[in-house]
Design a protein around this motif. Structure first.
Motif, PDB file in Angstrom:
ATOM      1  N   LEU B  77       0.811  -1.225   0.000  1.00 30.64           N
ATOM      2  CA  LEU B  77       0.000   0.000   0.000  1.00 30.64           C
ATOM      3  C   LEU B  77       0.838   1.266   0.000  1.00 30.64           C
ATOM      4  N   ARG B  78       2.159   1.139  -0.215  1.00 30.95           N
ATOM      5  CA  ARG B  78       3.006   2.291   0.040  1.00 30.95           C
ATOM      6  C   ARG B  78       3.624   2.919  -1.216  1.00 30.95           C
ATOM      7  N   THR B  79       3.142   2.543  -2.413  1.00 31.19           N
ATOM      8  CA  THR B  79       3.801   3.029  -3.624  1.00 31.19           C
ATOM      9  C   THR B  79       2.946   4.018  -4.417  1.00 31.19           C
ATOM     10  N   ILE B  80       3.637   4.861  -5.166  1.00 31.55           N
ATOM     11  CA  ILE B  80       2.979   5.732  -6.140  1.00 31.55           C
ATOM     12  C   ILE B  80       3.504   5.313  -7.511  1.00 31.55           C
ATOM     13  N   GLU B  81       2.597   4.902  -8.400  1.00 31.41           N
ATOM     14  CA  GLU B  81       3.004   4.422  -9.718  1.00 31.41           C
ATOM     15  C   GLU B  81       2.149   5.082 -10.792  1.00 31.41           C
ATOM     16  N   VAL B  93       0.182   5.605   1.453  1.00 38.37           N
ATOM     17  CA  VAL B  93       1.067   6.701   1.044  1.00 38.37           C
ATOM     18  C   VAL B  93       0.743   7.920   1.908  1.00 38.37           C
ATOM     19  N   THR B  94       1.768   8.565   2.439  1.00 39.51           N
ATOM     20  CA  THR B  94       1.516   9.703   3.336  1.00 39.51           C
ATOM     21  C   THR B  94       1.342  11.002   2.559  1.00 39.51           C
ATOM     22  N   GLN B 124       1.677  15.423   8.406  1.00 35.60           N
ATOM     23  CA  GLN B 124       1.854  15.037   6.998  1.00 35.60           C
ATOM     24  C   GLN B 124       2.728  13.789   6.865  1.00 35.60           C
ATOM     25  N   THR B 125       3.626  13.614   7.810  1.00 26.71           N
ATOM     26  CA  THR B 125       4.524  12.464   7.740  1.00 26.71           C
ATOM     27  C   THR B 125       3.848  11.188   8.232  1.00 26.71           C
ATOM     28  N   MET B 126       2.896  11.328   9.126  1.00 24.75           N
ATOM     29  CA  MET B 126       2.184  10.152   9.646  1.00 24.75           C
ATOM     30  C   MET B 126       0.895   9.871   8.874  1.00 24.75           C
ATOM     31  N   GLY B 127       0.157  10.923   8.549  1.00 23.48           N
ATOM     32  CA  GLY B 127      -1.174  10.752   7.963  1.00 23.48           C
ATOM     33  C   GLY B 127      -1.102  10.182   6.542  1.00 23.48           C
ATOM     34  N   THR B 128      -2.105   9.383   6.192  1.00 23.03           N
ATOM     35  CA  THR B 128      -2.111   8.737   4.880  1.00 23.03           C
ATOM     36  C   THR B 128      -3.349   9.133   4.075  1.00 23.03           C
TER      37      THR B 128
END
Lengths: 772, 303
Positions: B77-81, B93-94, B124-128
């Protein structure tokens, strides 16, 4: 005590931007705040509160299904002495026993081994209350006042009379009438309220925690605990901001802790979370002012008549003095021989309102400095011409007939600010709500004084006492400890007082220290309030330092330098024959080893010529005034009516600058707090409860909201107590709101008479004007 | 809850649970998370950055759950493509990731601008993005920029995946189309076409760390002063973030001038019925929403 300027000597610490002496321990996280205090065996206290704002308490019910053996509960029957919080009035109980006057009023106290268990236990106690109709808001209070003041419960009132105001109003060419109001403001210090009470084996109750005024708690608590003052020890822990919010309130918290500690026979700690802290501690009084001012065609102020109302909340507490300071500033700053002021504080069913930086003056000056602009407009004059024409000069008389004898920064701060801000030119560029512009520009002015020290005869009654102790420090080397009850709460006391002591003695500041105030060790130098510490306590330390210097010089002369005259200068004792010299450190060590510790005392005295009538409010309301002038510039986005203060230009006369860096910090911080008061901070009452009860909903400025600040000082030192500071703590809070409102008029043509100034209100007023 | 004392005034005793009482599962893979969510006995409140939930639990606004399932660290769940047509953003992604990714900066610029206004650096660093969308607050700052892409939320469960159009995902105030066994895995956002622009505007009580009074995004294209395409979404003025379809339809094909701008402003204000709350008044919100849409069109017309 009163000292001529020549006796001041050369200053090596005073006037320098010496870094805060507490910076190191605070930056490194070593400072011990109330919640950091590790108290073995301590239980946690919790306050069980009334769920209604007004009612009659029929009784308390404890859930029979709950295991009460694991907690301690305190109700009024457990109080050994009188169930009274003795402030200006004796109407407030520690724990309600009859009438409930505000939502959240304590009905019982609970303690348990964990914070969590104490809260759970608290939820199993129910107050049986017969509800009565509450009076909750300033708006309702003012409506009743206008209808018939007899419907209200008056907590305090006071008048000021000078000349014949009614007659003068009838003589005036024009009479301008206007009303202004402002709501609650929460202090929102970083560190919430916190306190520990420790019952000692010898019967002493030791109170340790976050506070501004250790000598408020002792003696106030003695009556309730029924113990003699010498059995109550109060010590301040590190304080993360106070702003008046830790002036009178900590007495309540200390009381809750001590009452629980007595019954539980163990230490009790209460630390409020932010939600409790906003809901159940003091706030700035909501205020309402009505003016009728008579002016002549040439722009002279001929008569000022005003009513100044404060919403006191549920009990008297400090409200009378807040109102006094309000009315003393409500017509201040300008020449006028006919003044009539009526101040009132009325009860409402909210938490008692209390001390907050400025103490009534920001409310009064919000109205008065807005009014001054309206008067200028009525006379067809610019805001600055009108102020320059009417402002007080040295030798003039204040609304109470006091004479401004010396150290008068008016009109200098006004003239210099106008010049620095290029006010008269920029005033011509204002938008006045012109169509077709993307941004409206406005510039606005305010000019004001703030009385230094206690109002009226307060300083004469308190007679601030200070001590300096020459004793061995932790490292065994001699140190001069400043012993005062004046507290450090972020503002700089623990740095400026050693600076003053060091210069009085003519020693390096590293030989001085400021231990945390502890009522078992320090005399009562009064509370840390009213912009009084630098002027009153600072000057008393200065004279104590001179005494200690003389004592040490005599010792060195007699015992070390064969009787020759000796002067202590720049950290060295020098014999007048030129053959002997000794460092302060070495000589002081000799003193300690031969004679032991040295303590010198001194006490503050007002100059003889300061006269005040506390009944009629005539005479010198304050020994001196600090002066300030603000110019605010702002932009309004014509698409959304968002208002952005872009620049504040200001000059300040706070007397002699003890520490220019700290003074600037005080001014910057005060202006930001004033910006919040002017534009952001608001609390409304929904279903009897404050609607803003968290930092999510109680909105204060961030760094990005802060305008450019162009700040300058001019020094008109107080001449009757050296080194001549007048006080900077509160004055930065006083004048920004009206300067912003005055700028908004120049930008939009809209006059805002209720704080805060918001885009929503601007939209509503623009809309009403268009449809009218 | 404190059942015995029904009239608690103090939020701090509204809930007698603490976070220590919450059993929080940390699945190592998406499959494991889906399996946990499939079973009623292991299912828990989905927790990503916790920037909304922790505050609501702490303050008592929301009751603490017995169980939580943390999805923040799931690598899937952590990628931007990107694909030819879309930007694909993983649910965990945060906001900071969105601000920094060249893909989002290029293809969904108003989402980047919106992410930059959420809380401060820590939030911003924690929130998704997934947490913000699932929280379903009408003041969720990412919502308008997602809506104007006409993109989709991709939901997964052990039963498989399904796509829900973002415009249909929020079904009411703090309500979503999610099933109890589902979690958000990613967002499929159509890229901004060539020649198009996006804009973002947020009105908060202050310049940073502000919850929106009103905020909105638009994507569109104006050629020769004529509106070729215009999509606009506004938050904090209704139970959910809303697309202003009637205004979009009306303005398309029109030439931008004082008359059409004023009419677009009026139609916008007329199309919404916001409420008053602690942050703003209903009247101001209604008016200023029209002003914001007018501002968007003026901005596009200036190009």
């Amino acid at each position: 005590m009163v000292m001529a300027v020549k006796e001041l000597g050369t200053l090596h610490s005073v006037g320098k931007g010496i870094p805060r002496l507490d910076a190191d321990e605070k930056v490194r996280g070593l400072a011990q705040y109330a919640d950091d205090l590790n108290v073995p065996g301590a239980w946690y206290g919790f306050v069980v509160r009334s769920p209604v704002a007004h009612g009659r308490l029929r009784g308390l019910k404890k859930d029979p299904g709950f295991d009460w053996s694991q907690v301690v509960v305190v109700t009024p029957e457990d109080i050994p002495g009188n169930n009274i919080v003795d402030l200006m009035g004796r109407d407030m109980p520690f724990i309600a026993h009859d009438v409930i006057q505000y939502l959240g009023e304590p009905v019982a106290l609970v303690a348990a081994a964990s914070r969590h268990l104490a809260r759970v236990a608290g939820s199993h106690i129910r107050a049986d209350i017969e509800e009565l109709p509450p009076l909750l808001t300033l708006q309702d209070m003012v409506a009743r006042y206008k209808e018939d003041p007899a419907q209200l419960h008056e907590l305090a009132s006071q008048t000021i009379r000078k000349g014949d105001t009614e007659k003068a109003l009838s003589e005036a060419d024009m009479v301008v009438e206007q009303e202004y109001s402002a709501g609650h403001q929460e202090q929102l210090y970083i560190e919430p309220q916190g306190m520990v009470a420790i019952p000692e084996s010898d019967g002493t109750m030791f109170i340790h925690g976050s506070m501004q005024c250790p000598y408020y708690i002792n003696p106030e608590l003695c009556e309730t605990l029924d113990i003699p003052p010498e059995k109550l020890r109060v010590k301040q822990s590190a304080v993360g901001g106070a702003f008046g919010g830790k002036e009178e309130f900590p007495t309540l918290l200390a009381g809750y802790c001590a009452l629980l500690a007595l019954k539980a026979k163990r230490p009790i700690k209460i630390i409020y979370d932010r939600n409790q802290d906003i809901l159940y501690t003091t706030k700035r009084h909501p205020s309402w002012s009505r003016y009728r001012v008579g002016v002549m065609k040439d722009g002279t102020i001929h008569a000022i008549q005003t009513e100044f109302l404060l919403d006191g909340g549920a009990y008297t507490t400090l409200s009378p003095v807040v109102m006094y300071r309000g009315i003393l500033h409500a017509a201040m700053g300008y020449r006028c021989e006919n003044v009539a002021i009526d101040g009132h504080v009325y009860r409402t069913n909210t938490f008692p309102n209390g001390a907050f930086r400025g103490f009534g003056a920001p409310q009064a000056l919000w109205a008065w400095e807005s009014m001054i602009d309206e008067l200028a407009e009525a006379c067809g004059m610019t805001p600055h011409e009108f102020r320059l024409k009417n402002c007080l000069h040295q030798g003039d008389s204040t609304p109470t007939g006091g004479i401004l004898r010396d150290s008068v920064g008016s009109p200098t701060v006004l003239e210099k600010t106008l010049e620095r801000a290029n006010f008269s030119e920029k005033l011509k560029q204002c938008s006045h709500g012109r169509r077709g512009e993307k941004k409206w520009y406005g510039i606005g002015l305010s000019f004001f004084a703030h009385g230094s020290g206690f109002t009226g005869d307060g300083e004469a009654r308190i007679k601030a006492k200070v001590a300096l102790d020459l004793e061995p420090g932790d490292d065994g080397k001699p140190v001069v400890n400043v012993r005062v009850s004046s507290t450090e709460m972020g503002q700089g006391t623990c740095t400026i007082l050693p600076q003053v002591a060091a210069d009085a003695l003519s020693i390096d500041i590293r030989h001085t220290a400021y231990p945390m105030p502890d009522t078992f060790k320090v005399p009562d130098s009064g509370p840390t309030v009213a912009s009084r510490t630098a002027m009153v306590v600072g000057s008393t330390i200065f004279s104590a330092g001179k005494k200690m210097k003389a004592e040490l010089e005599a010792f060195v002369s007699a015992e070390l330098f064969d009787g020759q005259p000796v002067v202590l200068e720049q950290d060295r004792f020098c014999g007048s024959y030129g053959d002997k010299e000794m460092s302060f450190e070495e000589a002081a060590a000799q003193y300690l080893s031969r004679k032991g510790s040295l303590r010198v005392y001194d006490q503050f005295k007002l100059p003889e010529f300061i006269k005040w009538n506390q009944k009629t409010f005539e005479g010198d309301a304050y020994p001196a005034y600090a002066w300030g002038c603000n110019v605010a510039e702002l932009e309004v986005d014509t698409l959304t009516f968002e208002i952005r203060v872009t620049r504040v230009t200001s000059y300040w006369d706070i007397g002699r600058l003890l520490n220019p860096v700290l003074a600037k910090g005080q001014v910057e911080g005060g202006l930001v707090q004033a910006l919040g008061y002017a534009m952001l901070e608001k609390i409304e009452i929904k279903n009897g409860k404050y609607d803003a009860d968290r930092m999510q909903t109680y909105v204060i400025p961030t760094t990005l909201d802060i305008p450019e600040m162009d700040l300058h000082f001019v020094e008109f030192p107080y001449e009757h107590a050296q080194p001549g500071a007048k006080g900077v703590g509160e004055i930065p809070m006083d004048g920004l709101a009206p300067a912003i409102a005055n700028a908004l008029v120049q930008a939009t043509g809209i006059r805002m008479r209720d704080l805060p100034i918001t885009p929503e209100k601007l939209f509503q007023m623009m809309h009403e004007e268009k449809t009218a | 809850m404190a059942g015995w004392n029904e009239r608690v005034t103090d939020l701090s005793i509204a809930s007698t649970m603490t976070f220590d009482d919450v059993a929080c599962a940390f699945p190592a893979s998406l499959q494991e998370a889906l399996e946990l969510m499939a079973d009623e006995k292991t299912r828990g409140r989905l927790l990503a950055g916790g920037t909304d939930l922790m505050v609501q639990w702490e303050s008592g606004v929301l009751a603490m759950p017995e169980r939580a399932v943390s999805v923040k660290a799931l690598p899937e769940l952590r990628t931007i493509e990107e694909t030819e047509a879309d930007v694909i953003i993983g649910a965990s992604v945060t906001h900071m990731d969105i601000r920094r990714s060249p893909l989002t900066q290029k293809h969904v610029p108003s989402l980047v601008d919106a992410a930059a206004t959420i809380g401060g650096f820590q939030i911003q660093t924690m929130g998704t993005i997934g947490g913000s969308v699932a929280n379903a607050s009408p003041a969720g700052d990412l919502a308008p920029s997602l809506m104007i892409t006409d993109g989709a939320v991709v939901l997964a469960s052990v039963r498989g995946e399904r796509e829900v159009p973002i415009t249909a995902f929020w079904t009411g105030y703090r309500k979503t189309d999610m099933q109890p066994d589902e979690l958000i895995v990613r967002f499929r956002l159509p890229k901004m076409p060539e020649g198009y622009r996006e804009a973002w505007r947020k009105l908060g009580p202050r310049q940073a760390q502000a919850i929106s009074k009103v905020m909105g995004s638009c994507r569109g294209c104006v050629e020769g002063g004529v509106v070729k395409s215009f999509r606009v979404a506004i938050g904090s003025v209704a139970p959910t973030c809303v697309r202003l379809y009637d205004v979009e339809k009306w303005i398309e094909g029109k030439k931008l001038n004082e008359g059409t701008l004023a009419e677009a402003e009026k139609r916008t204000s007329d199309s919404i019925t916001p409420i008053a709350d602690i942050r703003s008044t209903a009247e101001y919100r209604k008016w200023v929403t029209g002003r914001i849409v007018r501002g968007f069109l003026e901005q596009f017309a200036d190009q």
